[in-house]
Design a protein around this motif. Sequence first.
Motif, mmCIF file in Angstrom:
data_model
loop_
_atom_site.group_PDB
_atom_site.id
_atom_site.type_symbol
_atom_site.label_atom_id
_atom_site.label_comp_id
_atom_site.label_asym_id
_atom_site.label_seq_id
_atom_site.Cartn_x
_atom_site.Cartn_y
_atom_site.Cartn_z
ATOM 1 N N MET A 1 -35.605 -18.007 -19.846
ATOM 2 C CA MET A 1 -35.588 -16.769 -18.939
ATOM 3 C C MET A 1 -36.438 -16.529 -17.801
ATOM 4 O O MET A 1 -35.896 -15.627 -17.011
ATOM 5 C CB MET A 1 -36.167 -16.034 -20.384
ATOM 6 C CG MET A 1 -35.202 -15.484 -21.420
ATOM 7 S SD MET A 1 -33.805 -14.737 -21.345
ATOM 8 C CE MET A 1 -34.458 -13.202 -20.750
ATOM 9 N N ALA A 2 -37.560 -17.231 -17.777
ATOM 10 C CA ALA A 2 -38.324 -17.066 -16.508
ATOM 11 C C ALA A 2 -37.571 -17.792 -15.645
ATOM 12 O O ALA A 2 -37.747 -17.411 -14.399
ATOM 13 C CB ALA A 2 -39.696 -17.988 -17.008
ATOM 14 N N ASP A 3 -36.872 -18.968 -15.638
ATOM 15 C CA ASP A 3 -36.257 -19.708 -14.561
ATOM 16 C C ASP A 3 -35.176 -18.498 -14.042
ATOM 17 O O ASP A 3 -34.901 -18.595 -12.811
ATOM 18 C CB ASP A 3 -35.534 -20.835 -14.969
ATOM 19 C CG ASP A 3 -35.071 -21.675 -13.899
ATOM 20 O OD1 ASP A 3 -35.848 -21.949 -13.067
ATOM 21 O OD2 ASP A 3 -34.008 -21.895 -14.160
ATOM 22 N N SER A 4 -34.303 -17.650 -15.139
ATOM 23 C CA SER A 4 -33.539 -16.904 -14.579
ATOM 24 C C SER A 4 -33.813 -15.834 -14.005
ATOM 25 O O SER A 4 -33.158 -15.339 -12.980
ATOM 26 C CB SER A 4 -32.921 -16.618 -15.859
ATOM 27 O OG SER A 4 -31.740 -15.458 -15.635
ATOM 28 N N ALA A 5 -35.072 -15.297 -14.221
ATOM 29 C CA ALA A 5 -35.709 -14.114 -13.606
ATOM 30 C C ALA A 5 -35.930 -14.795 -12.051
ATOM 31 O O ALA A 5 -35.858 -13.929 -11.226
ATOM 32 C CB ALA A 5 -36.738 -13.659 -14.026
ATOM 33 N N ASN A 6 -36.515 -15.953 -12.193
ATOM 34 C CA ASN A 6 -37.007 -16.151 -10.902
ATOM 35 C C ASN A 6 -35.682 -16.430 -9.848
ATOM 36 O O ASN A 6 -35.904 -16.250 -8.723
ATOM 37 C CB ASN A 6 -37.553 -17.781 -11.097
ATOM 38 C CG ASN A 6 -38.392 -18.210 -9.996
ATOM 39 O OD1 ASN A 6 -39.106 -17.403 -9.398
ATOM 40 N ND2 ASN A 6 -38.420 -19.595 -9.472
ATOM 41 N N HIS A 7 -34.603 -16.843 -10.380
ATOM 42 C CA HIS A 7 -33.470 -17.099 -9.310
ATOM 43 C C HIS A 7 -32.929 -15.856 -9.137
ATOM 44 O O HIS A 7 -32.307 -15.319 -8.077
ATOM 45 C CB HIS A 7 -32.214 -17.714 -10.266
ATOM 46 C CG HIS A 7 -32.726 -19.384 -10.098
ATOM 47 N ND1 HIS A 7 -33.520 -20.077 -10.805
ATOM 48 C CD2 HIS A 7 -32.025 -20.231 -9.154
ATOM 49 C CE1 HIS A 7 -33.598 -21.459 -10.487
ATOM 50 N NE2 HIS A 7 -32.572 -21.462 -9.565
ATOM 51 N N GLU A 8 -33.001 -14.787 -10.037
ATOM 52 C CA GLU A 8 -32.605 -13.053 -9.600
ATOM 53 C C GLU A 8 -33.472 -12.927 -8.485
ATOM 54 O O GLU A 8 -32.813 -12.134 -7.771
ATOM 55 C CB GLU A 8 -32.674 -12.494 -10.972
ATOM 56 C CG GLU A 8 -31.494 -12.688 -11.848
ATOM 57 C CD GLU A 8 -31.774 -11.892 -13.169
ATOM 58 O OE1 GLU A 8 -32.520 -10.729 -13.213
ATOM 59 O OE2 GLU A 8 -30.865 -11.992 -14.045
ATOM 60 N N ARG A 9 -34.707 -13.129 -8.663
ATOM 61 C CA ARG A 9 -35.411 -12.502 -7.516
ATOM 62 C C ARG A 9 -35.304 -13.212 -6.241
ATOM 63 O O ARG A 9 -35.381 -12.445 -5.123
ATOM 64 C CB ARG A 9 -37.200 -12.759 -7.696
ATOM 65 C CG ARG A 9 -37.529 -11.948 -8.961
ATOM 66 C CD ARG A 9 -39.212 -11.801 -8.980
ATOM 67 N NE ARG A 9 -39.757 -13.364 -9.204
ATOM 68 C CZ ARG A 9 -39.855 -13.883 -10.439
ATOM 69 N NH1 ARG A 9 -39.659 -13.283 -11.389
ATOM 70 N NH2 ARG A 9 -40.315 -15.043 -10.345
ATOM 71 N N GLN A 27 -32.001 -22.033 -1.293
ATOM 72 C CA GLN A 27 -32.081 -22.454 -2.405
ATOM 73 C C GLN A 27 -33.649 -22.379 -2.947
ATOM 74 O O GLN A 27 -34.614 -22.394 -2.153
ATOM 75 C CB GLN A 27 -31.889 -24.030 -2.651
ATOM 76 C CG GLN A 27 -32.556 -24.955 -1.770
ATOM 77 C CD GLN A 27 -31.879 -26.220 -1.733
ATOM 78 O OE1 GLN A 27 -32.009 -26.893 -0.843
ATOM 79 N NE2 GLN A 27 -31.381 -26.885 -3.026
ATOM 80 N N VAL A 28 -34.169 -22.378 -4.288
ATOM 81 C CA VAL A 28 -35.367 -22.350 -4.752
ATOM 82 C C VAL A 28 -35.914 -23.818 -5.046
ATOM 83 O O VAL A 28 -34.964 -24.914 -5.474
ATOM 84 C CB VAL A 28 -35.387 -21.713 -6.209
ATOM 85 C CG1 VAL A 28 -36.899 -21.731 -6.700
ATOM 86 C CG2 VAL A 28 -35.030 -20.161 -6.320
ATOM 87 N N THR A 29 -37.067 -23.989 -4.423
ATOM 88 C CA THR A 29 -37.482 -25.565 -4.551
ATOM 89 C C THR A 29 -38.707 -25.693 -5.720
ATOM 90 O O THR A 29 -38.878 -24.263 -6.346
ATOM 91 C CB THR A 29 -38.088 -25.841 -3.015
ATOM 92 O OG1 THR A 29 -39.158 -24.869 -2.758
ATOM 93 C CG2 THR A 29 -37.156 -26.132 -1.964
#
Length: 302
Positions: A1-9, A27-29
Amino acid sequence: MADSANHERFDSWLDHINRACGPFAGQVTDGGFHGSLQEYHANAMKLSIVDAAHSRLFRTQYEVARSNDAWYYAVFQLDGETVLEQGNNQAVMHSGDITLIDASRPCSINYTQQTKQISLLVPRHMLEQNRRSGELPCAYRLNAEMPVVKMSQRLLHESMKNPTLNACESEAALEALICLLRPVLQVRDALPSKRDKQLERVMGLIDNNIQSEDLRPEWIASEAGMSVRSLYRMFADKGLVVAQYIKNRRLDLCAQALRTVSTTEKLAGIGYNWGFTDHSHFSTAFKLRFGVSPGEYRKRWQ
């Protein structure tokens, strides 16, 4: 969930980047992503304050083709470290440094840690004025300790403190920034190659015949003693397209005329003088390049 929220931000931040600065992929690093963006517009001064960490922005030919090539990005590093790459060059930026990125060519921006920087849109015609050959040194680090870099940082920050600058004042501030940086950009110019000299001769040929309706790639190639294919390749090597270069050169000369000729001069006549036989096409092309119509551009200079 935290990873999903990170990508949404990240996706929300990237969308804001695209609206403010033009098309970028990203992309997120590794690490916890953080990103925010503040836009600042004061007539000619258009910039974004980017705050980011653990992310990468990049432009391929796909993003470049979808964007406006009339700009450079002047990047003023405020805090942290950023790695910018364009062509074969790489600039590792620290607080106070400045670099230049060409919006018409692919590039990469890597926010390796918590970073804050200002990205200022600099009109291509202002930066390349009186310049025909050779590339401006993009993704070269201009050291924070250089006197002109310090003065440029101060001028930018002082300008940002005055959001009520009118069109002429903001354009004067932008021109002053360019004048400060131009000497350190020119210091890095390499000796022109044989191909650069050939390109300079062709650009001179274009300038000398810029008002002619016959100014087309086939005619230019014939006059320059080369094939049309060689002409296209020579321009492509510099990230340019022949027809686009001619149109932009005409538009830049029209803008110069709008700043200097009598206010009684008809707009259609100014466009016609520089090779635009259709006023509607001239007006549309001018607005795409400068963000305002020819009439509005002239009013701002009045």
